[in-house]
Design a protein around this motif. Sequence first.
Motif, PDB file in Angstrom:
ATOM      1  N   LYS A 100       0.783  -1.522  -0.187  1.00 31.03           N
ATOM      2  CA  LYS A 100      -0.042   0.477  -0.227  1.00 31.03           C
ATOM      3  C   LYS A 100       0.562   1.610   0.283  1.00 31.03           C
ATOM      4  CE  LYS A 100      -1.039   0.301   4.939  1.00 31.03           C
ATOM      5  NZ  LYS A 100       0.441   1.308   5.176  1.00 31.03           N
ATOM      6  N   GLN A 120       4.962  -7.361   1.200  1.00 32.70           N
ATOM      7  CA  GLN A 120       4.550  -6.862   3.059  1.00 32.70           C
ATOM      8  C   GLN A 120       5.715  -6.442   2.985  1.00 32.70           C
ATOM      9  OE1 GLN A 120       1.575  -7.797   5.011  1.00 32.70           O
ATOM     10  NE2 GLN A 120       3.329  -8.430   6.520  1.00 32.70           N
ATOM     11  N   LYS A 135      -0.341  -9.379   5.416  1.00 33.93           N
ATOM     12  CA  LYS A 135      -1.674  -8.547   6.268  1.00 33.93           C
ATOM     13  C   LYS A 135      -2.686  -8.396   4.957  1.00 33.93           C
ATOM     14  CE  LYS A 135       0.244  -6.624  10.698  1.00 33.93           C
ATOM     15  NZ  LYS A 135       0.680  -6.074  11.971  1.00 33.93           N
ATOM     16  N   GLN A 136      -4.130  -8.040   5.188  1.00 35.20           N
ATOM     17  CA  GLN A 136      -5.007  -7.348   4.266  1.00 35.20           C
ATOM     18  C   GLN A 136      -4.548  -6.611   3.947  1.00 35.20           C
ATOM     19  OE1 GLN A 136      -8.751  -8.589   4.227  1.00 35.20           O
ATOM     20  NE2 GLN A 136      -9.283  -8.753   2.404  1.00 35.20           N
ATOM     21  N   GLU A 137      -4.350  -5.265   4.893  1.00 34.55           N
ATOM     22  CA  GLU A 137      -4.182  -3.921   4.619  1.00 34.55           C
ATOM     23  C   GLU A 137      -3.538  -3.230   4.513  1.00 34.55           C
ATOM     24  OE1 GLU A 137      -3.755  -5.251   9.068  1.00 34.55           O
ATOM     25  OE2 GLU A 137      -5.019  -5.434   7.629  1.00 34.55           O
ATOM     26  N   ASP A 138      -2.200  -4.527   4.627  1.00 34.63           N
ATOM     27  CA  ASP A 138      -1.067  -4.326   3.536  1.00 34.63           C
ATOM     28  C   ASP A 138      -0.799  -4.647   1.881  1.00 34.63           C
ATOM     29  OD1 ASP A 138      -0.073  -2.932   5.923  1.00 34.63           O
ATOM     30  OD2 ASP A 138       1.089  -4.835   6.495  1.00 34.63           O
TER      31      ASP A 138
END
Length: 283
Positions: free
Chosen positions: A119, A180, A204-207
Amino acid sequence: MFRSLLLAALLMGVGPSYAQQTELTIGLIPSEDSRAMIAQSKPMMDKLSAALGMPVKPFVAADYNGVIEALRSKRLDVAYLGPFSYVLGTTQAPIEAFAVAETKKAGRTSYQSVIITNKDSGIKSVADLKGKTFAFVDPSSTSGHLFPKAGLIKAGFNPDKDFGRVIFSGSHDSSAIAVQNKKVDAAAVADRILDAAISKGIVKQEDIVIIWKSDPIPESPTVWRKDLPPDLKKRIQAAFLEVKDIPWSDQGTLNGFHPTNDAAYNIIRETAKILNLDLKTMK
């Protein structure tokens, strides 16, 4: 149980080859740690062993080529291969697809390749990959190399020239972890393996950000050596088709297996042509 099967086989006149088969060895592709794969495959191996009346043992090779070579040299009877590694394998060993898995989570016998970034990378599209570091999984990986490379070409990106650096990580999990941890800027992985890595907390999905998805890819086939006795093949396929509601490799709970055949993977051969790949010369 095996003695009764053996007696029945002899009475039916199927010949000595089936009688000499005392165990079945199944090869698995290295999508994650080999010890974890062997442990997760135990319920499946136990089910098959009970159905066939003989020990069924898993084997995880170091890479795709190791599984194909083990099939060619008859150290393996059956194997679970990626779609492209299967098509490649048919040019090197006498093998044939006979079953394909459907998991409860996927509910389908196809999957997709995705290109992922961190991200924080600032990468929003395929065009933004120019000059970046990129991880493919393995030269013989369908979702980790073949389909994403073809997809990049279709998008006007030259994967042989436009990346700053390209590596082959060896596994989908390794590629996801590299993204990641910002060891590479982007990577191509299978969507279902990425989902499994997220659910297990490996990444981590948010990353993770997905910037590209492929068209549906036929699911990985289970194959056998063509030279196995015909009656044993029938029993093997029947045993696979009876298995359901157990954990299967890294894909979650199994809905069941469906029959398949070699022709179902012609789409892989067609994609190889787009990439000008000569399958007979690849190893």
